[in-house]
Design a protein around this motif. Structure first.
Motif, PDB file in Angstrom:
ATOM      1  N   ASP A 186       0.807  -1.221   0.000  1.00  0.00           N
ATOM      2  CA  ASP A 186       0.000   0.000   0.000  1.00  0.00           C
ATOM      3  C   ASP A 186       0.840   1.270   0.000  1.00  0.00           C
ATOM      4  O   ASP A 186       0.333   2.346  -0.345  1.00  0.00           O
ATOM      5  N   ALA A 187       2.093   1.146   0.412  1.00  0.00           N
ATOM      6  CA  ALA A 187       2.950   2.337   0.486  1.00  0.00           C
ATOM      7  C   ALA A 187       4.405   1.910   0.514  1.00  0.00           C
ATOM      8  O   ALA A 187       4.735   0.804   0.965  1.00  0.00           O
ATOM      9  N   ILE A 188       5.259   2.794   0.035  1.00  0.00           N
ATOM     10  CA  ILE A 188       6.700   2.584   0.149  1.00  0.00           C
ATOM     11  C   ILE A 188       7.336   3.900   0.573  1.00  0.00           C
ATOM     12  O   ILE A 188       7.028   4.968   0.030  1.00  0.00           O
ATOM     13  N   TYR A 189       8.176   3.830   1.589  1.00  0.00           N
ATOM     14  CA  TYR A 189       8.852   5.006   2.138  1.00  0.00           C
ATOM     15  C   TYR A 189      10.352   4.843   1.903  1.00  0.00           C
ATOM     16  O   TYR A 189      10.932   3.809   2.265  1.00  0.00           O
ATOM     17  N   SER A 190      10.964   5.849   1.308  1.00  0.00           N
ATOM     18  CA  SER A 190      12.394   5.741   1.016  1.00  0.00           C
ATOM     19  C   SER A 190      13.017   7.120   0.893  1.00  0.00           C
ATOM     20  O   SER A 190      12.329   8.117   0.651  1.00  0.00           O
ATOM     21  N   GLY A 191      14.315   7.173   1.055  1.00  0.00           N
ATOM     22  CA  GLY A 191      15.092   8.388   0.859  1.00  0.00           C
ATOM     23  C   GLY A 191      16.547   7.998   0.697  1.00  0.00           C
ATOM     24  O   GLY A 191      16.915   6.831   0.865  1.00  0.00           O
ATOM     25  N   ASP A 192      17.391   8.948   0.382  1.00  0.00           N
ATOM     26  CA  ASP A 192      18.811   8.673   0.171  1.00  0.00           C
ATOM     27  C   ASP A 192      19.590   9.968   0.326  1.00  0.00           C
ATOM     28  O   ASP A 192      19.034  10.968   0.776  1.00  0.00           O
ATOM     29  N   LEU A 193      20.852   9.956  -0.056  1.00  0.00           N
ATOM     30  CA  LEU A 193      21.714  11.116   0.134  1.00  0.00           C
ATOM     31  C   LEU A 193      21.801  12.028  -1.086  1.00  0.00           C
ATOM     32  O   LEU A 193      22.383  13.115  -1.010  1.00  0.00           O
ATOM     33  N   LEU A 194      21.271  11.591  -2.209  1.00  0.00           N
ATOM     34  CA  LEU A 194      21.403  12.383  -3.429  1.00  0.00           C
ATOM     35  C   LEU A 194      20.369  13.508  -3.473  1.00  0.00           C
ATOM     36  O   LEU A 194      19.326  13.439  -2.819  1.00  0.00           O
TER      37      LEU A 194
ATOM     38  N   ILE B  52       3.922   1.430  -6.649  1.00  0.00           N
ATOM     39  CA  ILE B  52       3.490   1.506  -5.250  1.00  0.00           C
ATOM     40  C   ILE B  52       3.429   2.978  -4.840  1.00  0.00           C
ATOM     41  O   ILE B  52       4.360   3.734  -5.138  1.00  0.00           O
ATOM     42  N   PRO B  53       2.393   3.421  -4.138  1.00  0.00           N
ATOM     43  CA  PRO B  53       2.358   4.803  -3.643  1.00  0.00           C
ATOM     44  C   PRO B  53       3.635   5.128  -2.871  1.00  0.00           C
ATOM     45  O   PRO B  53       3.999   4.410  -1.938  1.00  0.00           O
ATOM     46  N   PHE B  54       4.286   6.207  -3.246  1.00  0.00           N
ATOM     47  CA  PHE B  54       5.641   6.508  -2.771  1.00  0.00           C
ATOM     48  C   PHE B  54       5.668   7.776  -1.933  1.00  0.00           C
ATOM     49  O   PHE B  54       5.077   8.789  -2.293  1.00  0.00           O
ATOM     50  N   SER B  55       6.382   7.712  -0.808  1.00  0.00           N
ATOM     51  CA  SER B  55       6.661   8.900  -0.001  1.00  0.00           C
ATOM     52  C   SER B  55       8.168   9.006   0.163  1.00  0.00           C
ATOM     53  O   SER B  55       8.806   8.105   0.715  1.00  0.00           O
ATOM     54  N   GLY B  56       8.722  10.096  -0.309  1.00  0.00           N
ATOM     55  CA  GLY B  56      10.152  10.334  -0.157  1.00  0.00           C
ATOM     56  C   GLY B  56      10.424  11.059   1.146  1.00  0.00           C
ATOM     57  O   GLY B  56       9.767  12.052   1.466  1.00  0.00           O
ATOM     58  N   VAL B  57      11.381  10.556   1.920  1.00  0.00           N
ATOM     59  CA  VAL B  57      11.741  11.178   3.197  1.00  0.00           C
ATOM     60  C   VAL B  57      13.241  11.397   3.232  1.00  0.00           C
ATOM     61  O   VAL B  57      14.002  10.714   2.544  1.00  0.00           O
ATOM     62  N   TYR B  58      13.672  12.343   4.041  1.00  0.00           N
ATOM     63  CA  TYR B  58      15.103  12.603   4.149  1.00  0.00           C
ATOM     64  C   TYR B  58      15.519  12.710   5.612  1.00  0.00           C
ATOM     65  O   TYR B  58      15.014  13.556   6.344  1.00  0.00           O
TER      66      TYR B  58
ATOM     67  N   ALA C 297       1.830   4.400   9.656  1.00  0.00           N
ATOM     68  CA  ALA C 297       0.758   4.263   8.661  1.00  0.00           C
ATOM     69  C   ALA C 297      -0.048   2.989   8.907  1.00  0.00           C
ATOM     70  O   ALA C 297      -1.278   2.985   8.797  1.00  0.00           O
ATOM     71  N   ILE C 298       0.634   1.901   9.252  1.00  0.00           N
ATOM     72  CA  ILE C 298      -0.061   0.641   9.535  1.00  0.00           C
ATOM     73  C   ILE C 298      -0.852   0.748  10.842  1.00  0.00           C
ATOM     74  O   ILE C 298      -1.990   0.297  10.938  1.00  0.00           O
ATOM     75  N   GLU C 299      -0.251   1.349  11.850  1.00  0.00           N
ATOM     76  CA  GLU C 299      -0.923   1.523  13.135  1.00  0.00           C
ATOM     77  C   GLU C 299      -2.219   2.323  12.973  1.00  0.00           C
ATOM     78  O   GLU C 299      -3.235   2.023  13.614  1.00  0.00           O
ATOM     79  N   SER C 300      -2.203   3.314  12.099  1.00  0.00           N
ATOM     80  CA  SER C 300      -3.365   4.180  11.910  1.00  0.00           C
ATOM     81  C   SER C 300      -4.455   3.533  11.077  1.00  0.00           C
ATOM     82  O   SER C 300      -5.579   4.055  11.013  1.00  0.00           O
ATOM     83  N   GLY C 301      -4.117   2.421  10.419  1.00  0.00           N
ATOM     84  CA  GLY C 301      -5.072   1.798   9.521  1.00  0.00           C
ATOM     85  C   GLY C 301      -5.016   2.362   8.126  1.00  0.00           C
ATOM     86  O   GLY C 301      -5.793   1.969   7.250  1.00  0.00           O
ATOM     87  N   GLY C 302      -4.083   3.267   7.894  1.00  0.00           N
ATOM     88  CA  GLY C 302      -3.947   3.871   6.571  1.00  0.00           C
ATOM     89  C   GLY C 302      -3.451   2.915   5.512  1.00  0.00           C
ATOM     90  O   GLY C 302      -3.672   3.137   4.317  1.00  0.00           O
ATOM     91  N   CYS C 303      -2.769   1.868   5.921  1.00  0.00           N
ATOM     92  CA  CYS C 303      -2.345   0.838   4.977  1.00  0.00           C
ATOM     93  C   CYS C 303      -2.171  -0.486   5.707  1.00  0.00           C
ATOM     94  O   CYS C 303      -2.032  -0.517   6.937  1.00  0.00           O
ATOM     95  N   MET C 304      -2.159  -1.559   4.956  1.00  0.00           N
ATOM     96  CA  MET C 304      -2.008  -2.894   5.519  1.00  0.00           C
ATOM     97  C   MET C 304      -0.560  -3.378   5.427  1.00  0.00           C
ATOM     98  O   MET C 304      -0.026  -3.963   6.359  1.00  0.00           O
TER      99      MET C 304
END
Length: 338
Positions: A78-86, A101-107, A123-130
């Motif tokens: 339901d979601a993928i969270y990722s970030g990097d140094l670039l 997959i719905p993507f959220s970029g974080v730094y 996100a899983i705790e809130s029920g926003g995704c499984m």
């Protein structure tokens, strides 16, 4: 719903690490954890023309492996969270664009693995995704190119400098599977700390106060002590930052971390025989160690409870040249084996 104790979050749901994958490069294969990684990728094997493209491909393959190990598919995420140094987290964006997959970029700089885990768990705790994926990556050459001098320049490395890991880590999170997977019990989103260090090659010392604050604040919030954990794992302070962390914790908070603390930047390389100076660094350092070696120990029952306090130096390629200091951050995730 999650319970908030001070600045810390205690999850009510059973947030499971259904599967994980930690992959690395040739330099990391020569270290003490070389056989622990799920895959070792050579630059030739990744088959791309640029270092940045190789980093994206490394992340893509690591995420694919983690999802495959879960027994699910990308369509189940339901979601993928990722970030990097670039810049603009392009290694993540380009590496993950084909998954659908719905993507959220974080730094969070080198603390990104902990930050993506916190986002996915919340996100899983809130029920926003499984089902959600938390991941990150780094590559030695792309990081050197962006933050320091080009490799061709052959610049001298200071003793406090760290070696950016070529590696990636990915974890698939879910809830209610009925299986005995490692779980995330709690999390602590860190506070920015600034020791006033302006030397961008001494990031371990710059990040140590943030690691100390996060670890000690979590213990105060939850009324725990170091002996409640089998391992308090930072990533990645290296030799300089790890020493400073233990000194600060004991001097300022009366907390003795000796005997229970280790650092991913010290674990991933052979500090005596590999010329990495103060140890490893980069988003992929703590991510690859956590998602391979540590998760295996949790699943085997060799570790019961682990505090993973990833650390990051919140500088840019420009800020040190403008006389700015190096702010530090540390985010913590508490794991328990079943």
């Amino acid at each position: 719903m999650a319970v908030r104790n001070g600045k810390s979050i205690i999850f009510e749901k059973k947030i499971e690490i259904v599967s994980s994958a930690g992959c690395a490069g040739e330099m990391e294969e020569k270290g003490p954890l070389g056989t622990e990684f799920d895959r070792i990728f050579t630059g030739k094997e990744l088959g791309k023309k640029t270092w940045e493209q190789k980093e994206s491909e490394l992340l893509r393959r690591t995420v694919s492996l983690a999802i495959e190990k879960s027994g699910m598919t990308a369509e189940d995420m339901d979601a993928i969270y990722s970030g990097d140094l670039l810049n603009q987290c392009t290694a993540s964006a380009f590496g993950l664009r084909g998954f659908g997959i719905p993507f959220s970029g974080v730094y969070g700089a080198c603390s990104t693995m902990a930050l993506t885990l916190i986002n996915a768990a919340t996100a899983i705790e809130s029920g926003g995704c499984m089902n959600a994926v938390a991941c990150t990556c780094s590559h030695f050459c792309s990081a050197e190119k962006q933050f320091r001098m080009p490799l061709e320049y052959g610049g001298q490395r200071t003793p406090t400098a760290q070696w950016t890991v070529t590696g990636a880590g990915a974890a698939v999170l879910s809830s209610g599977t009925g299986k005995n997977n490692p779980v995330i019990l709690a999390a602590h989103t860190g506070t920015i700390c600034d020791l006033g260090i302006k030397d961008a090659t001494n990031m371990g010392a710059a990040m140590a106060p943030a690691a100390k604050k996060t670890i000690c604040d979590f213990m105060k919030d939850t009324n725990t002590v170091p002996s409640d954990f089998d391992l308090i794992l930072t990533g990645d302070l290296g030799a300089v930052g790890s020493t400073l962390l233990r000194e600060l914790a004991q001097k300022e908070d009366g907390i003795v971390l000796d005997g229970v603390h280790n650092d991913c930047g010290l674990m991933i390389f052979d500090m005596k025989n590999q010329d990495v100076h103060s140890g490893g660094s980069g988003c992929g350092c703590s991510a690859s160690v956590l998602c391979s070696h540590i998760m295996k120990l949790l699943r085997r029952g060799k570790l019961k409870r682990v505090m993973f306090a990833a650390t990051g130096a919140l500088l840019s390629a420009v800020s040190p040249l403008q006389g700015e200091s190096v702010p530090g951050i540390s985010h913590a995730v508490i794991f328990e084996g079943q």
